[in-house]
Design an enzyme around this catalytic site. Structure first.
Site, mmCIF file in Angstrom:
data_model
loop_
_atom_site.group_PDB
_atom_site.id
_atom_site.type_symbol
_atom_site.label_atom_id
_atom_site.label_comp_id
_atom_site.label_asym_id
_atom_site.label_seq_id
_atom_site.Cartn_x
_atom_site.Cartn_y
_atom_site.Cartn_z
ATOM 1 N N HIS A 200 25.665 -60.827 0.607
ATOM 2 C CA HIS A 200 24.705 -61.766 1.275
ATOM 3 C C HIS A 200 25.970 -62.816 1.520
ATOM 4 O O HIS A 200 25.733 -63.730 2.375
ATOM 5 C CB HIS A 200 23.694 -62.125 0.409
ATOM 6 C CG HIS A 200 22.518 -61.290 0.745
ATOM 7 N ND1 HIS A 200 22.513 -60.119 -0.091
ATOM 8 C CD2 HIS A 200 21.858 -61.272 1.684
ATOM 9 C CE1 HIS A 200 21.306 -59.655 0.429
ATOM 10 N NE2 HIS A 200 20.990 -60.077 1.569
ATOM 11 N N GLU A 442 13.052 -50.916 5.539
ATOM 12 C CA GLU A 442 14.481 -50.676 5.101
ATOM 13 C C GLU A 442 14.516 -50.023 3.899
ATOM 14 O O GLU A 442 15.438 -50.071 3.050
ATOM 15 C CB GLU A 442 14.841 -52.226 4.623
ATOM 16 C CG GLU A 442 13.767 -53.108 3.975
ATOM 17 C CD GLU A 442 14.296 -54.692 3.710
ATOM 18 O OE1 GLU A 442 15.538 -55.010 3.817
ATOM 19 O OE2 GLU A 442 13.580 -55.466 3.030
ATOM 20 N N ASP A 466 20.117 -52.853 3.947
ATOM 21 C CA ASP A 466 19.214 -51.956 2.971
ATOM 22 C C ASP A 466 19.171 -50.430 3.441
ATOM 23 O O ASP A 466 19.416 -49.583 2.347
ATOM 24 C CB ASP A 466 18.095 -52.663 2.518
ATOM 25 C CG ASP A 466 18.389 -54.121 1.675
ATOM 26 O OD1 ASP A 466 19.320 -53.896 0.684
ATOM 27 O OD2 ASP A 466 17.625 -55.001 1.805
ATOM 28 N N CYS A 513 16.982 -56.409 12.202
ATOM 29 C CA CYS A 513 17.447 -57.541 12.030
ATOM 30 C C CYS A 513 18.843 -57.241 10.903
ATOM 31 O O CYS A 513 19.257 -58.217 10.399
ATOM 32 C CB CYS A 513 16.359 -58.422 11.292
ATOM 33 S SG CYS A 513 15.521 -57.799 10.126
HETATM 34 C C1 PEP Z 1 18.491 -55.722 5.627
HETATM 35 O O1 PEP Z 1 18.220 -55.050 4.606
HETATM 36 O O2 PEP Z 1 18.925 -55.157 6.925
HETATM 37 C C2 PEP Z 1 18.140 -57.103 6.151
HETATM 38 C C3 PEP Z 1 18.026 -57.855 7.243
HETATM 39 O O3 PEP Z 1 17.673 -57.748 4.840
HETATM 40 P P1 PEP Z 1 18.809 -58.493 4.077
HETATM 41 O O4 PEP Z 1 20.192 -58.486 4.576
HETATM 42 O O5 PEP Z 1 18.358 -60.017 3.766
HETATM 43 O O6 PEP Z 1 18.827 -57.617 2.678
HETATM 44 MG MG MG Z 2 17.160 -56.329 3.161
#
Ligand code: PEP
Ligand code: MG
Length: 596
Positions: A200, A442, A466, A513
């Site tokens: 993150h 995911e 994920d 995403c």
């Molecule tokens: C993902 O897991 O691809 C996602 C967009 O969510 P995050 O990166 O916030 O876990």
């Molecule tokens: Mg995710």
């Protein structure tokens, strides 16, 4: 660069590129070592003076923290001041005060030593705990200790929030809340020992357009404060004390990169459409509301993923319905009539909310995350949904649930949505009546039941960050195994193919995403896989748009057919390389190797 430094030998570190761009600057090394404190015995008549000194250092530290909170609030927004709430709570803790004073009096030792002993005792109890939340709290305690000690010993503090001039931040690791507190004005780039490209901290860097390299192993130990650094976020290289020729070479590369970025911005008002007329929506991921300006300036069509948890993890207390309503509305109003997909709270994993309390889990990424958490804490979930429905009255809102692995989770969440809507109507609130409701795909389990899920929702958004970690059993933040974390693995391509097929068969749209469209391989293959929408960091949208506008849908479909027959990620990569080389050489400038 002064003469002494010019003589230092250039060193090169290779890591994982986390956010593109090239930066030059002096190193600001964060809290690598704790301060060494020695035991000094004091005479009984010095006890009062030593106690006073300790209390004065606490008061001084409190003042510094207040000042930092104010400047964070002024410079990057009110929310960011909350990052330091737990520091201030530790500082005010009565036990910590009285224990230290007791130690000064009882053992007749200097205040710095007494304070260290008291906090060391607390920290040893944290030492063997794997829990991410508590680990972060231990870091807060260490930070408070350093601040007080430096005031006692008259030294300067090196904490991320005390950065007050432009520099490259060098750290062992950066937590999501550290990164959310980065002040873009001063952070030229950041480099860390730990982390992967979808950790993150890396995601936030990309969202804020800050070049970053992670997974550098021990760079924080090798770099000294004020060393000169070049950070190449495109190839993942960091050069320490570069030779003049290296500086010249990177200056040229930086100029090329900036020129390319500038040219791409001319596409701002053009749609994401292929040469043969196939259109794909290009929207942006945001973590904090302020980033919405970047969404607009980079020509993204609305927000494809609003990671609302950052609003929750940068503070010590839960945000109220009103606070959330104002926060979400600001984004909705800014981009309407374009959509905003608001993802409900996705805490857990490495995104730790302080107000959750003790969240000790052996496997946090496979634990109490996302929808599992919100279904268990319906009070929090309902408050958030109320705020979202109210914000939906101001524009085009869609609601999305994260981390779904079971059909019942979606059914239950939808029932709660209905309940919330009924309550709001009864209370005469103006609300958005029918926001589309979707789920993130995911987990491998969600892919396997995608046909069933598709009947329950209005859209899918695939979270490859994920999905890859769960499908390949590779922790997305672990630099040691990052070589295995590969979105081009045939298993991932097949999971994507199956998800798109299930969505389209059930007549719902499917977007992505995760970070996958952010490089040329991902962008070309996802296009050919038939995704309807890509959502990525705003700064990446112009590049993705250019790629989409440079190819035909037909040729990417045929590329995908061939890719799906490959046995390894390497073969898939070679196939795409060949395609670019033979069919679309003009795209070579977007290839990662084009930067070097
Ligand atoms: C993902 O897991 O691809 C996602 C967009 O969510 P995050 O990166 O916030 O876990
Ligand atoms: Mg995710």
């Amino acid at each position: 660069m002064d003469d002494a430094r010019a003589e230092q030998k250039e060193r090169i570190f290779n890591g994982i590129s986390a956010s593109p761009g090239i930066a030059f600057g002096e190193a600001f090394v964060m809290n690598v070592e704790d301060l060494a404190v020695s035991e000094e015995h004091i005479a009984p008549e010095q006890v009062d003076a030593e106690t006073e000194k300790f209390l004065a250092a606490l008061a001084q530290t409190e003042k510094e923290l207040q000042k930092l909170v104010r400047s964070l609030e002024d410079e990057i927004g009110e929310e960011h001041g909350k990052i330091l709430d737990s520091h201030r709570m530790i500082l005010k803790d009565e036990l910590f005060r009285s224990e230290t004073i007791k130690m000064i009096k009882g053992k007749k030792v200097n205040a710095a030593y007494a304070l260290s002993l008291v906090l060391d005792k607390v920290l040893t109890t944290f030492a063997n705990i794997k829990d991410e939340y508590l680990k972060e709290r231990a870091e807060d305690i260490r930070d408070v200790r350093r601040r007080v000690l430096r005031n006692l010993l008259g030294q300067r503090v090196e904490g991320i929030t005390s950065l007050r001039k432009k520099a490259v931040v060098v750290a062992r690791t950066l937590t999501p809340s550290d990164t959310a507190g980065l002040n873009k004005k001063y952070v030229l780039a950041f480099v860390t020992d730990a982390g992967g490209s979808t950790s993150h901290a890396a995601i936030l860097a990309r969202s804020q357009g800050i070049p970053a390299v992670v997974g550098l192993n021990d760079i924080s130990k090798s770099v000294r404060p004020y060393d000169d650094l070049i950070v190449d976020g495109i190839t993942g290289q960091v050069v320490v004390n570069p030779a003049p020729e290296t500086v010249a070479m990177y200056r040229e590369m930086q100029a090329r990169y900036n020129e390319l970025e500038k040219n791409l911005l001319t596409l701002r008002d053009y749609p994401g459409v292929t040469l043969d007329g196939h259109q794909i929506e290009l929207s942006a991921n945001i973590e904090i509301a302020d980033e919405v300006e970047d969404v607009v300036s980079h020509g993204a069509r609305g927000v494809g993923l609003f990671r609302t948890e950052y609003f929750f993890i940068t503070r010590n207390t839960l945000p109220s319905e009103e606070e959330q309503y104002r926060y979400y509305s600001s984004v909705v109003k800014r981009v309407q009539p374009d959509p905003v997909i608001i993802r409900t709270l996705d805490v857990g994993g490495d995104k730790i909310a302080r107000w959750v309390g003790d969240l000790r889990e052996a496997n946090p990424f496979m634990g109490w995350r996302g929808i599992r958490f919100t279904l268990a804490r319906k009070d929090i979930f309902k408050t958030q949904l109320r705020a979202i429905y109210r914000a939906a009255a101001h524009g085009n809102v869609k609601i999305m649930f994260p981390m779904v692995s079971v059909l019942d989770e979606v059914r239950l969440a939808r029932e709660i949505c209905e309940e919330v809507k009924d309550d709001l109507k009864r209370q005469r609130y103006v609300i958005g009546e029918r926001p589309e409701i979707g789920v993130m795909i995911e987990t491998p389990s969600a892919v396997a039941i995608a046909d069933l899920l598709a009947r329950e929702v209005d859209f899918f958004s695939i979270g490859t960050n994920d999905l890859v970690q769960y499908a390949l059993a590779v922790d997305r933040g672990n630099a040691k195994i990052s070589y295995l974390y590969d979105t081009l693995h045939p298993s991932i391509l097949r999971l994507l193919r199956d998800t798109v097929a299930a969505a389209h068969k059930n007549k719902i749209w499917v977007g992505i995403c995760g970070e996958m469209p952010g490089n040329i391989y991902g962008a070309l293959l996802l296009l050919g896989l038939g995704l309807d929408e890509f959502s990525a960091a705003s700064y990446l949208i112009p590049t993705i748009k250019k790629i989409v506008r440079s190819v035909t849908y037909d040729e990417t479909r045929s590329l995908v057919r061939k890719a799906l027959a490959m046995g390894t990620a390497r073969e898939v990569r070679e196939l795409v390389d060949r395609f670019i080389h033979e069919k679309r050489p003009e795209l070579r400038e977007f290839h990662p190797e084009a930067a070097s």
